[in-house]
Design an enzyme around this catalytic site. Structure first.
Site, PDB file in Angstrom:
ATOM      1  N   LEU A  26      65.288 -19.809 -23.373  1.00 38.09           N
ATOM      2  CA  LEU A  26      64.112 -20.673 -23.442  1.00 38.09           C
ATOM      3  C   LEU A  26      63.130 -20.294 -22.340  1.00 38.09           C
ATOM      4  O   LEU A  26      63.457 -20.386 -21.152  1.00 38.09           O
ATOM      5  CB  LEU A  26      64.523 -22.140 -23.298  1.00 38.09           C
ATOM      6  CG  LEU A  26      65.531 -22.654 -24.327  1.00 38.09           C
ATOM      7  CD1 LEU A  26      65.854 -24.113 -24.062  1.00 38.09           C
ATOM      8  CD2 LEU A  26      65.001 -22.466 -25.745  1.00 38.09           C
TER       9      LEU A  26
ATOM     10  N   ASP B 269      70.169 -22.020 -20.172  1.00 39.58           N
ATOM     11  CA  ASP B 269      69.297 -22.206 -21.345  1.00 39.58           C
ATOM     12  C   ASP B 269      69.487 -21.063 -22.340  1.00 39.58           C
ATOM     13  O   ASP B 269      68.573 -20.726 -23.087  1.00 39.58           O
ATOM     14  CB  ASP B 269      67.828 -22.289 -20.911  1.00 39.58           C
ATOM     15  CG  ASP B 269      67.370 -21.038 -20.165  1.00 39.58           C
ATOM     16  OD1 ASP B 269      68.242 -20.331 -19.621  1.00 39.58           O
ATOM     17  OD2 ASP B 269      66.156 -20.777 -20.112  1.00 39.58           O
TER      18      ASP B 269
END
Length: 941
Positions: free
Chosen positions: A439, A481
């Site tokens: 991300l 992430d």
């Protein structure tokens, strides 16, 4: 007041006469005396009978009398010996029978006495009573080795205040008891034979008439536990057969103790079993076989199965109660046969639907007891409710394979699934797509809003991925992430692009946080396909997907799409700098390189600049990170082409200079040599005037392929320089292997010399290294008069920097060359240069002292006034009374002390004193230098 009774001589004589030793000798002596008297009487009678008158008896007559006396004596002694042997044998047989009776009585006592204390005491009592022992006791050593008496009988007053130990270092521990405990064997002794060993107890033993003793170990549960000690009034009474009886007696006492322990354990077990049956949390039942009917059950089983009383199901078939569930049949089907063949069996996690409709999970344990009166086999069933454990196990398995935050699969589950997915792809000849995504912007959200908000973002992302991915796809979070997607099946490139587009779209949608704030994320993704010629397994797949992800993130600013497939170049769009490069926005500036020995400019370095549409100059630190390796190669080619063209212009005007240009190792390839040769050939410039500078900070130089590429470039005829030496240490280790002609000291390092003057030592070290390797040293980044003075004083031949000239376009360079002049001055001209000079001189002196001190002038060296440095300080205006001059003199005095000692034997303390004096001197120079205004203007002459 207690009266002491008066001894009765008559009683004492009677007691002495009746004692066994006296009786042993008194009887044969009396018999012998009687026989002697009888023999004499017979002899006298015989002599008288032979002669009418006593006077007529001859010596032969008396000889006959003496013969008769001697024969009578011998006969008496033989009879006494036979009687004594017979009596001793009778006494031994009698004592043996007593000890055997004792052993039999002890065994009977063991069978009837379930108490330890009573057994021990009764054993001692019987030993005294039946074996007529004077004393018997049983004792056990405490933690310090002191015998503690557990039971005793007979002359017990002997034990009052007596000390017996098992420690060999004490006299009281060297007796039979201590020796018995240590060697774990019986020990027998007597007061006549073991005087030294029994010395600590000789007084009490005589007082109580204890002449023989025996100590025997008592074992309990195979370990020595106590000692049995017995005493007798006669010496040497414990003969071999009695020893064997006593050893057996000690063993039997140990067996009795083991029997008591066994009874105690059995009683505890019975009590525990009764308690367990009455208070157990497990359900228990007796089941008959082969009819499989419950014969008896406890209340806990009724509670587990949802019945109010056990009588509600006693008499019913197990199969009826458990039902026809196939899981139950599978788990319990072989239970009976296993019990019949092996004696016991178990079934775990058996589901059971209770009478109220709820389901529990049970562990069943079955064991065989015996047949009942109806000849049925009776089995015990133990039922334990493990519903909670079953649920915990399910939760544990789920947690072990799931990410606790997002509830997606974790890395462990991913590893398992990838193996299966690869096997399916191989079996069905289909494609497995491994996607690793990250991300973009998540770290900033974490830093701004905190980790709780970051967790919300991760959960939202997980739910969105689950929503758009197919049921056959697999989603895992592997940390931070980062997520991994496994896409299986015959997926065509257009279908993949649609899936990837959906992923980007759903992740890029704004996320509304719990605080009503809105955040937006980007995404980068690496993709690897299976099967592939390079991929061997799941680890390789993930590694290649991660590598592709790294490439995608590295080009976020210019990539055409958010995902990159392993093995393919990153699709990129041209940025502003690339457009300027392609549209001819490259300009070449030149920075002169000064040869300090010949005091003239001998070379220039060609430096690339980009000029924007608004005429703004863009420097390499701005545009190099934004262009590709191919762009860098194109830039090097453009710079070299322009530089060689400008070099011909300078040649025509009489300035014959060498030129250097930067060549990034990233652009090294087979075709690099080709275009270099082509550019140089078309220019007509001698290749020996051209130097290609390779960045030292690139790890390319650590690869073996670097040597191949560098040698190929050298064959063209151009020279090689190692640029920015000092920014990394690795190339210094390989410098002797690299085919370079010069090294350039990192300008970032040189620019900080005024802040860290001690770093001049490093400059000196690189200078010596270049000299030893026979390569040229160029110090770039010389930007102040002080640093220039230091470099000139140190004798660095090639200098480059703003104090000489900043990078110039061609026309400005021509003007600089036309007016350049290096004025001759006496060095050093600054205190910073003086500091560099003293550092070099001190290093030289140290080497001479260590290598060949005889080459030094021993008369002038201790006198600082006769040193060149003294003249320099006078030129700078420092008098003999100044602190600087004084510290210089002290330094020379310390040098003289070291030299004087070195001729005899070197002293570490004087060497340290010399170093401290030099440090104080140089520190004084730096203090004086720091107190005066510095000339930092970038110009020369």
């Amino acid at each position: 007041m207690t009266r002491t009774p008066t001894p009765n001589p008559r009683k004492q004589i009677r007691k002495w006469v009746s004692s066994e030793p006296v009786q042993t000798w008194l009887a044969p002596l009396a018999t012998w005396f009687a026989l002697m008297v009888l023999a004499l009487l017979l002899g006298a009678w015989y002599a008288q009978s032979l002669s009418p008158t006593p006077k007529q008896a001859t010596w032969m007559d008396w000889s006959m009398v003496m013969v008769v006396v001697l024969i009578s004596t011998v006969l008496c002694l033989a009879i006494w010996r036979l009687l004594r042997i017979n009596r001793k044998e009778l006494r031994h047989i009698h004592r043996l029978s007593q000890f055997n009776a004792l052993l039999a009585q002890i065994n009977q006592t063991i069978a009837q006495t379930p108490d330890e204390t009573r057994l021990l005491q009764r054993s001692c009592d019987l030993a005294v009573e039946l074996a007529h022992l004077k004393l018997a006791w049983i004792g056990k050593p405490d933690s310090e080795g002191t015998i503690q008496f557990l039971a005793s009988a007979g002359e017990q007053k002997y034990l009052d205040g007596i000390f017996i130990s098992t420690r060999e270092d004490l006299p009281e521990g060297r007796g039979p008891t201590g020796q018995c405990w240590r060697v774990k064997l019986p020990v027998f002794g007597s007061s006549k034979e073991d005087v030294d060993r029994l010395a600590p107890w000789s007084g009490p033993s005589k007082r109580f008439g204890l002449r023989s003793c025996a100590a025997l170990p008592i074992y309990r549960n195979t370990q020595p536990w106590a000692v049995l000690a017995v005493y007798h009034e006669e010496n040497g009474v414990f003969e071999t057969d009695l020893q064997e009886i006593l050893e057996e007696l000690a063993r039997d006492v140990g067996y009795g103790l083991d029997y008591i322990d066994l009874l105690s354990r059995e009683r505890a077990a019975v009590a525990m079993n009764e308690s367990l049956l009455n208070n157990t949390t497990a359900g228990m039942a007796l089941v008959s076989y082969p009819d499989r009917v419950i014969v008896k059950a406890n209340q806990r089983l009724a509670d587990l199965w949802g019945y109010s009383r056990a009588s509600d199901f006693v008499g019913q078939s197990i199969q009826t109660l458990l039902g026809d569930n196939h899981v139950i049949r599978k788990k319990t089907g072989a239970l009976y046969q296993t019990v019949l063949t092996q004696g016991q069996a178990e079934a775990r996690d058996v589901p059971y639907q209770r009478a109220d409709g709820t389901t529990i999970y049970m562990d069943l344990t079955a064991g065989r007891i015996d047949r009942d009166m109806a000849d049925r086999i009776i089995m015990t069933w133990t039922v334990v409710d493990v519903t909670e454990r079953h649920q915990l196990a399910k939760n544990w398995i789920r947690q072990a394979l799931a990410d606790p935050l997002t509830e997606l699969a974790n890395r462990r589950a991913l590893d398992d699934e990838m193996e299966h997915a690869i096997a399916r792809a191989h079996r069905h000849h289909s494609t497995l797509v491994v996607c690793m995504l990250d991300l973009d912007g998540f770290k900033e959200i974490n830093d701004i809003y905190g980790h709780e908000t970051g967790d919300q973002v991760l959960k939202a992302t997980a739910r969105r991925l689950e929503k758009i991915m197919r049921k056959s796809d697999f989603i895992a979070r592997i940390g931070g992430d980062e997520f991994v997607l496994l896409i299986e099946g015959e997926t065509s490139p257009p279908e993949l692009e649609m899936i990837f587009g959906a992923i980007e779209s759903v992740i890029s949608e704004p996320i509304i946080l719990s605080n009503h704030a809105t955040v937006t994320l980007g995404v980068s993704m690496g993709v690897c396909l299976y099967p592939s010629a390079e991929v061997a397994g799941s680890d390789t797949l993930l590694r290649y997907a991660d590598r592709a992800l790294y490439e995608s993130k590295a080009h976020k600013s210019d990539r055409l799409r958010y995902w990159v497939q392993h093995g393919e170049a990153v699709p990129r769009r041209s940025n502003t700098h690339q457009l300027l490069l392609k549209q001819g926005g490259v300009e070449v500036f030149y920075q002169p390189i000064l040869d300090t020995r010949h005091k003239k400019i001998v070379a220039i370095e060609a430096l690339a600049r980009l000029r924007s549409s608004d005429s703004h100059i863009i420097y390499p630190k701005e545009f190099l990170p934004q262009i590709t390796a191919d762009d860098t190669t194109d830039l090097s080619r453009l710079v070299l082409t322009q530089a060689l063209a400008d070099l011909k212009v300078l040649d025509d005007k009489g300035w014959f200079l060498d030129v250097s240009f930067n060549l990034s190792p990233q652009s090294f390839a087979t075709h690099c040599v080709s275009w270099l040769s082509d550019v140089i050939e078309r220019s007509g410039i001698d290749p020996s005037r051209i130097t290609a500078e390779i960045l030292e900070s690139d790890d390319f130089l650590e690869r073996d392929s670097a040597l191949v590429a560098l040698h190929a470039i050298r064959k063209i005829g151009i020279r090689l320089a190692l640029d920015d030496v000092g920014s990394a240490y690795s190339s210094l280790l390989r410098l002797k292997e690299l085919p370079v002609d010069k090294v350039k000291l990192d300008q970032g390092f040189v620019r900080t010399l005024e802040k860290y003057p001690q770093d001049l030592h490093f400059v000196r070290a690189i200078q010596d290294l270049a000299t030893e390797l026979k390569v040229d040293l160029v110090v770039e980044g010389v930007e102040t008069e002080d640093v220039l003075d230091a470099m000139l004083t140190m004798g660095v031949q090639y200098l480059q920097g703003h104090v000489i000239s900043q990078p110039l376009p061609l026309r400005a360079l021509e003007d600089f060359l036309a007016h350049f002049e290096l004025s001759p001055v006496e060095l050093p001209t600054t205190l910073f240069g003086f500091y560099a000079s003293t550092m070099v001189s001190h290093g030289t002196r140290k080497k001479m002292i260590m290598i060949n001190p005889a080459e030094l002038n021993l008369e002038t060296l201790p006198d600082g006034r006769r040193c060149r440095e003294h003249e320099i300080m006078r030129r700078f205006g420092y008098g003999d009374e100044s602190d600087l001059v004084r510290s210089h003199n002290l330094y020379h005095q310390a040098l003289g002390a070291v030299i004087d000692l070195d001729m005899r034997s070197r002293s570490d303390s004087d060497w340290e004193a010399m170093e401290e004096a030099f440090s104080s001197f140089t520190q004084s120079i730096l203090v004086e230098w720091g107190s005066e205004p510095h000339n930092h203007k970038p110009k020369i002459a």
